[in-house]
Write an enzyme that holds these catalytic residues in place. Structure first.
Site, short mmCIF file in Angstrom:
data_model
loop_
_atom_site.label_atom_id
_atom_site.label_comp_id
_atom_site.label_asym_id
_atom_site.label_seq_id
_atom_site.Cartn_x
_atom_site.Cartn_y
_atom_site.Cartn_z
N PRO A 79 2.34 6.35 -6.80
CA PRO A 79 2.99 5.40 -7.68
C PRO A 79 4.50 4.83 -7.17
O PRO A 79 4.78 3.58 -7.17
CB PRO A 79 3.59 6.15 -9.03
CG PRO A 79 2.42 7.22 -8.91
CD PRO A 79 1.96 7.61 -7.57
N THR A 110 3.73 0.38 -4.03
CA THR A 110 4.58 -0.48 -4.12
C THR A 110 5.77 0.02 -4.38
O THR A 110 6.19 0.73 -5.37
CB THR A 110 4.11 -1.62 -5.20
OG1 THR A 110 2.92 -1.94 -5.13
CG2 THR A 110 5.26 -2.59 -5.29
N LYS A 189 5.72 -8.71 -1.24
CA LYS A 189 4.83 -8.29 -2.53
C LYS A 189 5.82 -8.32 -3.67
O LYS A 189 5.96 -8.71 -4.90
CB LYS A 189 4.30 -6.82 -2.21
CG LYS A 189 4.20 -6.13 -3.55
CD LYS A 189 2.81 -6.28 -4.42
CE LYS A 189 2.64 -5.55 -5.47
NZ LYS A 189 1.62 -5.89 -6.40
P1 NAD Z 1 -1.59 5.81 -10.61
O1 NAD Z 1 -0.58 6.59 -11.42
O2 NAD Z 1 -2.82 5.40 -11.59
O3 NAD Z 1 -2.10 6.91 -9.24
C1 NAD Z 1 -1.37 7.34 -8.55
C2 NAD Z 1 -1.73 8.62 -8.14
O4 NAD Z 1 -1.19 9.25 -7.11
C3 NAD Z 1 -2.24 9.57 -9.06
O5 NAD Z 1 -3.44 10.14 -9.41
C4 NAD Z 1 -1.17 10.80 -8.96
O6 NAD Z 1 -1.74 12.11 -9.33
C5 NAD Z 1 -1.14 10.64 -7.32
N1 NAD Z 1 0.29 11.29 -6.78
C6 NAD Z 1 1.33 11.07 -7.44
N2 NAD Z 1 2.16 12.09 -6.51
C7 NAD Z 1 1.61 12.40 -5.51
C8 NAD Z 1 1.59 13.01 -4.25
N3 NAD Z 1 2.88 13.53 -3.97
N4 NAD Z 1 0.80 13.63 -3.32
C9 NAD Z 1 -0.77 13.29 -3.88
N5 NAD Z 1 -1.00 12.39 -4.99
C10 NAD Z 1 -0.02 12.22 -5.70
O7 NAD Z 1 -1.13 4.72 -10.02
P2 NAD Z 1 -1.91 3.34 -9.54
O8 NAD Z 1 -1.91 2.37 -10.71
O9 NAD Z 1 -2.96 3.71 -8.71
O10 NAD Z 1 -0.61 2.55 -8.59
C11 NAD Z 1 -0.48 3.01 -7.24
C12 NAD Z 1 0.54 2.18 -6.65
O11 NAD Z 1 -0.27 0.84 -6.46
C13 NAD Z 1 1.60 1.84 -7.46
O12 NAD Z 1 2.79 1.91 -6.59
C14 NAD Z 1 1.63 0.69 -8.04
O13 NAD Z 1 2.93 -0.13 -8.18
C15 NAD Z 1 0.64 -0.39 -7.21
N6 NAD Z 1 -0.12 -1.16 -7.80
C16 NAD Z 1 -0.71 -0.86 -8.85
C17 NAD Z 1 -1.33 -2.01 -9.56
C18 NAD Z 1 -2.19 -1.80 -10.89
O14 NAD Z 1 -2.59 -2.66 -11.46
N7 NAD Z 1 -2.35 -0.57 -11.07
C19 NAD Z 1 -1.56 -3.26 -8.94
C20 NAD Z 1 -1.08 -3.41 -7.94
C21 NAD Z 1 -0.39 -2.27 -7.18
#
Ligand code: NAD
Length: 322
Positions: A79, A110, A189
């Site tokens: 995240p 991001t 981005k």
């Molecule tokens: P999410 O919260 O669904 O998933 C993040 C994952 O990372 C979780 O499963 C969490 O357990 C894991 N995590 C956290 N800390 C960790 C660590 N230290 N070691 C290992 N795993 C760890 O988030 P997401 O929606 O998948 O988003 C991820 C990134 O992508 C973010 O930066 C977000 O801004 C970006 N993003 C998201 C979207 C969207 O629509 N969801 C779109 C574009 C970009």
């Protein structure tokens, strides 16, 4: 040729959340059979679920360090900046607590550009033969599932790994755009999301003033599309429910880009603007609006274009029509 055929070693994937899980799933389905995927997430059930779905392809790791010990190319999708620091720099369990020489490390999260550059500098200092790239994505969860996300890659057109990176990332998405150099994928981005967020607020306000003046929102959308206000938010993500049937607004603002994520990216964009000395007169109002909408129980967890609801826009206009 199978995507990414011929390159050496296994792939690591860290962060199997809403975006990471479908991305890793594409890798598991499309990479050559002999290429194994070593995965880690702090949520162990996600790792177990992935490995159960791909028994001969997905392998469980107990830390980011273990992923690094077993693979030569690692993708991370977590995240925020603090999580990226922990994944890469944690002294006991982070990637850099093992020897990462010659490895290719790709962070798709991001996050703020300062953290990304700090991780890159740490790697350059301790493992000069390793490569670290920022490669944030656009296209949301639906795009990640469909394999249509775009990658904004923090490298130049002349980068020696560009061909390999493009092949690998296209396994999970469509476009791969090299943005010029380190952290510039993130800068691209964040400026994109700043612009898109501002447009969504402006589009909501403009639709609302037109509708309150007596215009049909579909007519308004046609006018913008034909005039100087034409933009993708209005055309394909119109914040007014029922104007564009495929827009999240027409489906209860579900399955879009969560308002809290827009708030996060917007704040990161403003931090970046401040750091590089760029003025943004609309920024504070935009940030206040997304912060308030994120905290509003009528809007939280919904697509960011729910800002139209937050601003008091009329949603049941089709009822009046009948
Ligand atoms: P999410 O919260 O669904 O998933 C993040 C994952 O990372 C979780 O499963 C969490 O357990 C894991 N995590 C956290 N800390 C960790 C660590 N230290 N070691 C290992 N795993 C760890 O988030 P997401 O929606 O998948 O988003 C991820 C990134 O992508 C973010 O930066 C977000 O801004 C970006 N993003 C998201 C979207 C969207 O629509 N969801 C779109 C574009 C970009």
């Amino acid at each position: 040729m199978t995507p990414f055929e011929g390159s050496e070693g296994s792939i690591g994937f860290i962060g199997l959340g809403a975006m990471g899980m479908p991305m890793a799933t594409h890798l598991a389905k499309k990479l050559p059979t002999e290429k194994q995927i070593y995965v880690y997430d702090i949520a162990e059930d996600l790792v177990d679920g992935f490995c159960a779905e791909f028994p001969n392809k997905g392998f469980k790791c107990a830390s980011a360090k273990e992923v690094a010990e077993k693979t030569s190319i690692i993708i991370s999708m977590v995240p925020e900046g603090s999580h990226v620091r922990s994944v890469y720099l944690d002294g006991k369990k982070g990637i850099c607590s093992s020897d990462t020489s010659k490895k290719i490390l790709i962070d798709c999260s991001t996050i703020d550009t300062a953290t990304s550059l700090a991780v890159k500098d740490h790697i350059a200092e301790h493992f000069p033969t390793a490569y670290f790239y920022d490669a944030p994505v656009s296209g949301g969860v639906v795009g990640a599932v469909k394999g249509t996300i775009a990658f904004f890659l923090g490298c130049s057109d002349a980068d020696p790994n560009l061909h390999l990176l493009t092949q690998l990332l296209q396994t999970m998405g469509s476009q791969v755009i090299p943005c010029g150099g380190p952290s510039l994928g993130l800068a691209a981005k964040l400026s994109n999301n700043y612009l898109s967020g501002i447009i969504a607020i402006a589009c909501s306000e403009a639709m609302d003033m037109g509708m309150r003046s007596g215009l049909d929102p579909r007519t308004l959308a046609k006018v913008y599309a034909a005039g100087t206000a034409q933009n993708t938010i209005c055309d394909k993500f119109n914040p007014v429910p029922g104007v564009y049937p495929e827009a999240p607004s027409s489906k209860g603002y579900k399955q879009g880009f969560k308002v809290q994520l827009m708030r996060k990216d917007f704040a990161l964009a403003m931090e970046m603007a401040q750091r590089v000395g760029s003025q943004n007169v609309l920024g504070q109002s935009g940030l206040d609006t997304y912060t308030a909408a994120s905290n509003d129980p009528r809007c939280r967890d919904l697509d960011s274009r729910v800002v139209y609801r937050y601003l008091g826009g009329k949603e049941d206009w089709t009822a009046e029509e009948k």
